[in-house]
Every structure is written in C-alpha cells, then in structure tokens.
Design a protein around this motif. Structure first.
Motif, PDB file in Angstrom:
ATOM      1  N   PHE A 131       0.819  -1.214   0.000  1.00 58.24           N
ATOM      2  CA  PHE A 131       0.000   0.000   0.000  1.00 58.24           C
ATOM      3  C   PHE A 131       0.857   1.270   0.000  1.00 58.24           C
ATOM      4  O   PHE A 131       1.740   1.433   0.842  1.00 58.24           O
ATOM      5  CB  PHE A 131      -0.915  -0.007   1.232  1.00 58.24           C
ATOM      6  N   ASP A 132       0.574   2.150  -0.947  1.00 59.34           N
ATOM      7  CA  ASP A 132       1.265   3.441  -0.998  1.00 59.34           C
ATOM      8  C   ASP A 132       0.184   4.507  -0.814  1.00 59.34           C
ATOM      9  O   ASP A 132      -0.576   4.815  -1.733  1.00 59.34           O
ATOM     10  CB  ASP A 132       1.953   3.575  -2.356  1.00 59.34           C
ATOM     11  N   GLU A 133       0.123   5.069   0.416  1.00 57.36           N
ATOM     12  CA  GLU A 133      -0.991   5.973   0.751  1.00 57.36           C
ATOM     13  C   GLU A 133      -1.036   7.206  -0.151  1.00 57.36           C
ATOM     14  O   GLU A 133      -2.102   7.597  -0.639  1.00 57.36           O
ATOM     15  CB  GLU A 133      -0.912   6.383   2.225  1.00 57.36           C
ATOM     16  N   ALA A 134       0.139   7.791  -0.405  1.00 58.55           N
ATOM     17  CA  ALA A 134       0.171   9.021  -1.221  1.00 58.55           C
ATOM     18  C   ALA A 134      -0.389   8.738  -2.616  1.00 58.55           C
ATOM     19  O   ALA A 134      -1.206   9.506  -3.151  1.00 58.55           O
ATOM     20  CB  ALA A 134       1.596   9.538  -1.308  1.00 58.55           C
ATOM     21  N   GLN A 135       0.033   7.599  -3.165  1.00 56.52           N
ATOM     22  CA  GLN A 135      -0.429   7.254  -4.515  1.00 56.52           C
ATOM     23  C   GLN A 135      -1.944   6.977  -4.518  1.00 56.52           C
ATOM     24  O   GLN A 135      -2.672   7.406  -5.404  1.00 56.52           O
ATOM     25  CB  GLN A 135       0.333   6.024  -5.010  1.00 56.52           C
ATOM     26  N   PHE A 136      -2.394   6.292  -3.471  1.00 57.23           N
ATOM     27  CA  PHE A 136      -3.813   5.956  -3.354  1.00 57.23           C
ATOM     28  C   PHE A 136      -4.655   7.230  -3.309  1.00 57.23           C
ATOM     29  O   PHE A 136      -5.657   7.381  -4.005  1.00 57.23           O
ATOM     30  CB  PHE A 136      -4.013   5.116  -2.077  1.00 57.23           C
ATOM     31  N   ARG A 137      -4.207   8.191  -2.457  1.00 52.94           N
ATOM     32  CA  ARG A 137      -4.957   9.448  -2.321  1.00 52.94           C
ATOM     33  C   ARG A 137      -4.962  10.240  -3.637  1.00 52.94           C
ATOM     34  O   ARG A 137      -5.891  10.977  -3.921  1.00 52.94           O
ATOM     35  CB  ARG A 137      -4.351  10.314  -1.211  1.00 52.94           C
ATOM     36  N   ALA A 138      -3.863  10.093  -4.397  1.00 51.87           N
ATOM     37  CA  ALA A 138      -3.753  10.877  -5.638  1.00 51.87           C
ATOM     38  C   ALA A 138      -4.505  10.241  -6.807  1.00 51.87           C
ATOM     39  O   ALA A 138      -4.726  10.891  -7.832  1.00 51.87           O
ATOM     40  CB  ALA A 138      -2.280  11.052  -6.000  1.00 51.87           C
ATOM     41  N   THR A 139      -4.911   8.969  -6.666  1.00 53.12           N
ATOM     42  CA  THR A 139      -5.504   8.306  -7.833  1.00 53.12           C
ATOM     43  C   THR A 139      -6.885   7.692  -7.600  1.00 53.12           C
ATOM     44  O   THR A 139      -7.648   7.516  -8.551  1.00 53.12           O
ATOM     45  CB  THR A 139      -4.573   7.166  -8.333  1.00 53.12           C
TER      46      THR A 139
END
Ligand code: GAP
Length: 512
Positions: A131-139
């Motif tokens: 899980f990559d939180e920053a990427q998740f929030r951005a996409t």
C-alpha cells in the motif's frame, strides 16, 4: 485505547480526584464553565507562579500588574472589540439552537474527511504491504471526488469569511445541505455577526452609556496603564508589563472540556520596544516562550509553531504555539507583533498623549508592542493530558498516575504512618509539622499503605514518606518515588533537602 477514550477517562479522573468540576453541577451544570477543585487550583496556581516568576523574577525589565475586569467602555471601542470581536452565527428556527456558521461548515468538512480516511483504510487492508498511501490518495476516484468537495467548500468559506459576506456563508450552508443535528431540518435564519463580549450595566446609569463589558482579554488593562507603570517604575524601553487574570467570551461553540470556556484566565505580557526593533523582539519572545513550555517536560514533539500567513491589519508578525491536545494540535499561546496599534488607538480615543521619551535617541514616540498571550486553562489541560498515565503493574493491577513535573504537582509529599498506632502517628505528625512550612503536604492514616500510595499516584504526589516502627529507633523513613515506585530508606534530617531539590520552582526556571 483511542485518544477519545483516553480523553474521556482523563475528564472523569479530574473530577474524581478534585481537579476540575463542571460548574453548578447540582443544577445540571452551566455549559463551557468549569470550577477548579482542591487539586486543580493548586496545579493552576503552580502554573501561574511558574509563568509569573519566569517573566517578573527572571527579567529585571518586566513588571507585573493586576488591573480590573471592568474598564471604561470606550477602551473596547478603541481596541476594536465593540466593532469587530464577532463570530458569524446562524440559528435553526425549529430547534431554536444557535451555531457558528464556520463551525457548521468545518463539521461538514470533517465528515467528508472521515469518509476519505475510511476509504484509505479500506485500501490499506486490501493492498497490505504494497500500500502506498500518497499514490492511493492521488488516484482513487472516490477519494479524489470527496477531496474536491472539501477543497471547494474550504475555498468558498475562506472567501466568504475574508469578505465578511454573510449571505455567501449562508448560501454555502444551504448548498452543502447541512441539517441541524437536533431538529434534523434545514430551516436556517440568515447569518449574523454576534459580538463575543458579555455586557452588564452600571447601577446608577439606566441608558446605554452605562453599559460595561467584562474584559475579553487582559491586555487592554496593560495598555491603558502603560504611562502609569512607565512613569512610576521609571521604566526604560525595552520593557514589559505582565498580568494574569480572568477574561470572558460568549463562546458559542463550547466543547473540548476546559479548552474553550466562557470564563477563563489569561497570562499576558506586553513588551514595549523601539519602532523598528519589534521583529527582533518578536523572534526573541517566540524562542523564549517555547523554551518555557519545553521546560515543563510535556514532550518536545507535542509543540509546533503555526506562523500566521494572513495577518490582522495592525500586526506585522504573528505565530501560535500549538500543542498536541488529545483532540489534535490546537492553539495554546499566541505571540504577536502588534506595532503601535493599541497605544495609538488609546491616544486617539482618550485624547491623552501616550508617548515615551527616549533619552538615548532624544525623541518621543509611541512604542511598538510584542505580545505573548497564553491561556492558563489550556496550559492546565496540556499538563493534565500529558501527565495522565494508566499503567499495568506486575501484579496485574492497573494504576492511574499523574506524572506532573514535581514543581507543578499539587501536593509535594504525603506523610503516612504505616499503621494507626500512637507512636507512629506522633512521629509522622512531627515530620509533617516541619515539612508543611515549605511544601504542600498531605497526611493520611486511613486504609492500607498500598491504597494510600495509589491515591497519591492519582493526584500526582512525587513523594510519599512512610513512618514505621523502625523510624522510632533509627530516625529513618521510607521514601517512595511516584514514577518508579522505588523505595529507599532515608534519615528524617535529609528529607527536606531531598524534596526541595526536586520540587523547587528553580528546577523549571533554570531551564529557560
Ligand atoms: N490579547 C490577545 C488575545 O487575547 P487570543 O488568541 O484571543 O489573543 C490568547 O487569546 C490565549 O487565550 C489563547 O491562545 C488561548 O490559550 C486563550 N483563550 C482564548 N480564548 C479562550 C477560551 N474561550 N477558553 C480558554 N482559553 C482561551
């Protein structure tokens, strides 16, 4: 245990052990008003003493005053409080409840943010280690959609507040379809500005000219006494005037325990400086005030500065010292470079010349001011929330302990005869009579020694002294340390010096 549960436990602990009580409790309380009990008032007095000494004792060029709560009503016109000390309020016509319009919107935003957090938590569960939180929030499309809503509401709210556009603020509440939590309806009045000052009436004047205000800050009592103090104390710039006292604000949003109250106490210091030197002094006080907080040992990571980007029209620098309360980082203290605004306004409204003749520069001027302003009650809350610990003991029991800095602890030492026997009681009383001249002590003979230790832990007493049968022959007592629960045998003659070394206010002041 979540932070919320811990905070609830802390609130009931403070009531159970005499720190803080809801005001007028037998009449079901009065919202946003609290009373300090026998332990709370000692703690509060110690905090006030620490602040006062750090200002007035440690600085030869700072003096303290005690001005009145009631002041001439023109003072509040001059300070801007009559015209601009407002909150935008809206009423629900069905529940007849009043809300701060910006807080209704903030709560709406918080709900959307909670939705986003839930979505992120789902993602974390699904993707586990990858899980990559920053990427998740951005996409993630759900997150992006909700975040867009948050950004739009924030932007519109900031604009409406900045432009003082009350119609736009109401429209935003309508557009967000915000309902009253009590009536469940959207039957809102228009938004109106509501002044936060409490007013009352002078007895011998029946019309508006007799209106008096309960001061909403202590600072104005300092400004209007500037000349009195400067002349009577032959003060030379730079110098400061400090004051501790009650302030009153008709807060509409009353929550978070003693964080936001309608009657509270402030510790304020106005530092008068040469025009042009204020930003240097601002940096000085910014650093000094943080050092004051850090010395109490609540934890370095619990503080942060919040520099103001948007400044009030009279300020040329401002920062808050924020503390990580159980409900997140919030303002604990404000440090403001207020230029010559307040003294100039009082000069204008009173018609009196409020200037300082600078003998070194051979000119007169209205001094500039750097203000440090901290809430006593918020400091008490910070100290309480950092001190409160629930510990599992080896025997499986739980102990609640308040790990106050010894200089702030309400009771410094408890004197306890091991059992209720005449010779132990009289020896303990003798020790108490000696120690009580210098320290706030408690004497307890009821219950087992273990129970008495627990009670002292719960109020944060750093030392317990137990008098036993050996004491009679060897003149020694058992000294128990609160945090480690370690016990040592010390002679009665040494006791005073041991306690003094730890509980003295010096231990805090020398760190600043
Ligand atoms: N003279 C400047 C002044 O009053 P402020 O930021 O409005 O500035 C200073 O208040 C401090 O007073 C705050 O940082 C906070 O600690 C405390 N304070 C303000 N309103 C409060 C309230 N309703 N309840 C408890 N403390 C409050």
């Amino acid at each position: 245990m979540t932070q919320e549960e811990l905070f609830k436990n802390l609130i009931s602990h403070t009531k159970e052990y005499g720190f803080i009580f809801p005001s007028s409790e037998i009449y079901d309380g009065l919202s946003a008003v609290y009373d300090y009990g026998q332990m709370g008032s000692e703690l509060k007095n110690n905090i006030k003493r620490y602040w006062w000494d750090s200002m007035v004792k440690l600085n030869q060029n700072i003096v303290g005053i005690d001005s009145c709560i009631f002041m001439h009503p023109k003072i509040w016109k001059a300070s801007g409080h009559v015209d601009a000390f407002n909150d935008p309020l809206i009423d629900n016509k069905d529940s007849k409840k009043r809300y701060r319009a910006d807080v209704l919107l903030e709560d709406y935003i918080a709900k959307i943010e909670a939705k986003i957090d839930k979505e992120v938590a789902k993602g974390r569960k699904k993707f586990a280690d990858n899980f990559d939180e920053a990427q998740f929030r951005a996409t993630n499309p759900n997150v992006l959609r909700e975040q867009k809503k948050v950004d739009e509401v924030r932007e519109k709210m900031a604009k409406a507040l900045n432009d003082n556009d009350l119609a736009a603020l109401k429209q935003l509440i309508v557009d967000c379809e915000i309902v009253d939590p009590i009536s469940g309806t959207r039957n809102w009045t228009d938004v109106r500005q509501f002044n936060l000052m409490f007013s009352t009436q002078l007895g011998n004047i029946s019309d508006e000219t007799g209106t008096l205000y309960l001061r909403p800050e202590t600072a104005q009592g300092i400004f209007v006494n500037f000349l009195n103090v400067q002349k009577s104390g032959r003060m030379k710039i730079p110098f400061g005037i400090a004051q501790i006292g009650k302030a009153f604000r008709n807060e509409i949003v009353a929550r978070q325990f003693i964080f936001r109250m309608r009657e509270f106490e402030q510790m304020e210091m106005q530092f008068f400086v040469r025009p042009g030197e204020e930003l240097e002094w601002f940096s000085h006080w910014k650093q000094k005030r943080l050092a004051w907080h850090l010395a109490m040992g609540l934890g370095e990571g619990r503080y942060r500065y919040h520099d103001h980007e948007k400044l009030a029209h009279y300020a040329n620098a401002a920062t808050d010292i924020e503390y990580n309360f159980p409900f997140g980082f919030k303002e604990l203290e404000g440090i403001h470079s207020r230029t010559d605004f307040d003294l100039s306004r009082h000069q204008e409204f009173s018609g009196r010349k409020i200037q300082y003749f600078d003998p070194e520069q051979n000119i007169s001027y209205v001094p500039y001011v750097v203000e440090t302003s901290i809430g006593v009650d918020r400091t008490v809350l910070a100290v309480l929330s950092s001190a409160y610990c629930l510990e599992k003991l080896e025997n499986g029991e739980e102990r609640a302990v308040m790990k106050f800095h010894p200089a702030l602890a309400p009771v410094k030492i408890a004197v306890l005869p091991l059992v209720k026997k005449e010779e132990l009681i009289s020896s303990a009383q003798k020790i108490l009579d000696e120690l009580k001249l210098d320290f706030n002590c408690q004497y307890e003979e009821k219950d087992t020694i273990g129970k008495r230790y627990r009670r002292q832990d719960a109020i944060g007493t750093p030392y317990c002294v137990t008098v036993d049968f050996e004491t009679i022959s060897d003149n020694k007592v058992t000294l128990r340390h609160r945090d480690t629960m370690e016990q040592e045998r010390v002679s009665i003659a040494e006791l005073h010096a041991i306690v003094e070394a730890k509980v003295s206010m010096k231990r805090l002041l020398e760190k600043i």
